[in-house]
Design an enzyme around this catalytic site. Sequence first.
Site, mmCIF file in Angstrom:
data_model
loop_
_atom_site.group_PDB
_atom_site.id
_atom_site.type_symbol
_atom_site.label_atom_id
_atom_site.label_comp_id
_atom_site.label_asym_id
_atom_site.label_seq_id
_atom_site.Cartn_x
_atom_site.Cartn_y
_atom_site.Cartn_z
ATOM 1 N N CYS C 92 31.651 67.418 57.211
ATOM 2 C CA CYS C 92 31.358 66.745 58.462
ATOM 3 C C CYS C 92 31.982 65.360 58.432
ATOM 4 O O CYS C 92 31.455 64.450 57.824
ATOM 5 C CB CYS C 92 29.835 66.654 58.654
ATOM 6 N N LEU C 93 33.156 65.221 59.038
ATOM 7 C CA LEU C 93 33.843 63.930 59.038
ATOM 8 C C LEU C 93 34.454 63.750 60.419
ATOM 9 O O LEU C 93 35.142 64.635 60.922
ATOM 10 C CB LEU C 93 34.938 63.923 57.962
#
Lengths: 797, 85, 154
Positions: C92-93
């Site tokens: 999750c970036l």
Amino acid sequence: MYAYSPSNPLSEDDVQRIVQQIKARTNTGVPWTGLSIEGAIDSLATEYRDELRRLCVAERIDVLKESNIFHGFLQFLQALNSVFCSYSERASRICGPDQRVIGDMAWNALIHQVLDARVLEWMEEWLYLSLSCVLHCVVCQPSTIAYLNSAMDPGVVAQLQKAHRDAGAAVVGFGDLAAGQSLVSDDNTESDDALANSDPAQSERDRLFARVASDPRQIGLFINDFAGGCRLLVILRIVSYASRSLSGAVDRLVDANVQKQATRWDTPCLDQLLTRVRLVAATLDALLLYDSTAAQQFFLGHAETRLFAKFSELRVSELFGIIIDYPDSRQAIADLRTCVVRQRSMRQMAHSLRNAIQQRLLHPGATTSDILTQYISAIRCLRLLDPSSTVLEIVARPIRSYLRSREDTVSCIVQDMVSEESELFEDLASGHGVIMDNGAEGIVYDEDYADKNWEPLPIEAKTVYLTAQRRDADVLSLLVSIYETKDVFVQEFERHLAQRLLACTEYGAEREIRQVEMMKLRFGARALEKCEVMLKDVAESKRTDQHVAETSQEKRWDMPLHALIVSRQFWSSAPREQFAMPRAMADIQNKYAGMYEVLKPARKLEWRDALGSVALQIELADRTVSVSAKPSQAAVLFALQETPAMALAELAQKMECSEEFALSRVRFWLARGIVREIDANVFEVVETDSSGDDAAAASMPAAGRGGAGSDQDDDDEDSGAGAAGASNARAEALRMHFNFVEGMLRNFGPLPLDRILSMLGMFLPGENTTAEDLRSFLALMAREDKLELAGGLYKLK
Amino acid sequence: MKLTITDWRAVAGWKWDVPDDDVCGICRAPFDACCPGCKIPGDDCPLIWGECSHVFHMHCLLKWLGSETSQQQCPMDRRPWVTAS
Amino acid sequence: MSAPLDAAVAKRLQSELMSLMMANLKGISAFPHSDNMLNWVGTLDGAPGTAYEGLSYKLALSFPSNYPFKAPTITFVTPCWHPNVDDKGNICLDILKEQWSAVYNVQTILLSLQTLLGDANPESPLNGAAAQLWSNQAEYRRVLLKHYKEHAQQ
């Protein structure tokens, strides 16, 4: 009982008595001991042996031979014949009709003992002379054959006619020659006489030839005499004994006729040769063997075989020269092909040619251009000779690898390719389709690799397979396939195109546009994208220049400058010259650039001052001179304009360049008498030319942008930087290689050599390392403790 | 000595008015080369400047602005893109 | 064989590879698969001074056919215990999602990921346990090393 002994020759009475005794004995059926038939014959033979020996004495032979080879031999035969007749008659009385063979055998043995090498030599001489004359007769006087028919012995005529029928349909018989058809072409008549053997009988032959040529009756006489001589040879049982002489004469004739065709490659000659040889051999067969059915056509077969072998040998040995002479030597190729196919010697020929080429063509003394020309000739020649292209492949291998080793091969090919007169240009313009990168493919040397897409070649070429594409490839494709990829050609063409475009003074590039179109046809449009941009630049530059010219006119500016404006990324980088443009010249450039920037907003120009050509008008005190010079050379003059006499150091400072550079540019003007050296490295303008030598300052023709006013000493830019730059580039390349290898190993783990090699080839542009080089490179890295090799895999440490 | 230049055939390279050797951030090709979709640089493949002073190949930027993720922002600084006048 | 690669994407990826190789940065590395340039393998080392110091992780990088106009898909191949990484390796970036920009490249992505390792975002966790422990770096490291030994070490 009659006491028999060799030293006691038989008299006529003895013979009679023996005959009676034998008759009596055979009538009573009682076996008779004493002198047997064999014994009697032996004794007889001994008697005659001495007589024959007297006839064959060396001095006598020599005298006869000396005076006249032809008639002397006939005389000799006749003398032998009279001895034979006498012997024959007496022997047949001893033997009777049932035992004739004993007498014959004895005579054979006698002949063996008596006829020595000297006689056999003479016989060969006689045959050779006679056969040559037979040929000559037919060649010289075909129209008198009708006379022959009437004048010659009918028996002989019949023999000859049969002989000539046997010699093959191609040979016209003596009878048919009456219609006036010539057996051989007339232009060979001279060469018969001109046969320059170191032949001792040369003069006699010439006399004989001359005699028969002058008078048709002489031909008849000659042929009758010859036929008579042959008949005697048969009767005297000499034929089988002297077979070597006979074959020897025929061989000599064949060889002589073949040799006449040496280096005569402009007409086909095999058929003619065959005809002539057959004629001669058939004649001999007819005259010597007419009554021995088994040996019929012996000489015919023998002579034909020898002809093909010798002719083949001759042409194969000349093949190198034939190729060089192509296309003038086309006719010789058809002949050679016939021979080689018949002899099944394609492969030997290929190897012999290959050796000749390696020795005589592939060496430092031959220019690359020569080698290419000969390779192209060889391609055309050898394809005629062998449509399957096997020979070509065998022969071409060393040529191709040698060409690969020469640095200027690609540029030679490209030069040829774009010159419109050359055949390669035709190939370029042809609709053959795009050349594929196929490297060395298209040919294998091992049956294991062959699959159904490959065509095996005829039996002779068991282990050579060619794809149909390779076999039918045009010359240009073959040349391109010398290299792994066609990139090298495209790059060379780019270089060539750039050079040419820079050389145009006006913006016309029609020829170059055509060349690029041609290149696209064969190399693909994608490969030529850079070239398209170059051409577009030229067209664009023209428009720009027109705009600048118009604007300058409006503003009443002087604008002598015309620029070719290139797209930086698409033209090879220009050489750099480090110097400052003088104010006068920079002003002009800036004006031009200013107008350009108005036309093309957001764009700027960067001048390439090492290129270009400035036409200067130089007004001196006593003369005006026009010279075309490089910008840097012009800059020198402008500097001197302000200070007419200057030291080198001052000049260099003013031009913001090195002293070497300034000096090299000054030399240009020194050579033309515009500047002179008044003191060590101090220069001044020659306002007044006292030497009265105007020629030195004659105007030079205007050159294009590529290289105006180039002199020998102008091009000594420091090569030192070149060498240093090269080693820097190498170090850089090595570092990149290592980074790539490291990247691979870090992300994919241990890898074998071939994986590394293939990935390098895929991802590192311009990569062409071989497996061996890579192995050594990796070993070096291992030594520097950066990686290790374990179990065939390379691993990071 | 009086010098007059009667004719001068010169060679110049053109470049966009951007720092030398810069590349377009979107396609990574040099500005002086064209974008990946074009063959010929120059008028047919121009550059585009934003008010934020970032510059790209026009074709590259338009392609970017046409994609969902762009949100009509400059790829460098994420500010709403406005073409410089 | 994969579908023919668009020339523009290939060119861009090739130039990214060259820059990576020339830059030769410590702790990050990536290389394309030989049979498909759209798939790369990456290697990330934890930065010194962070909880991930001394640990090394493999990544899978998958580039879309309209790269760089769409972000690549990056997943951890080596199991990674981190607040913003789930058990399948998904990350999750933001820059890999809605904050993607066409000027980002492999180098910037890998550097961002390296930063993420040392500087997690516990607010939007994919791994709750890791997120909760983040504030206690010493304990975090202990658990992390245990996890690494069990699942990640080859």
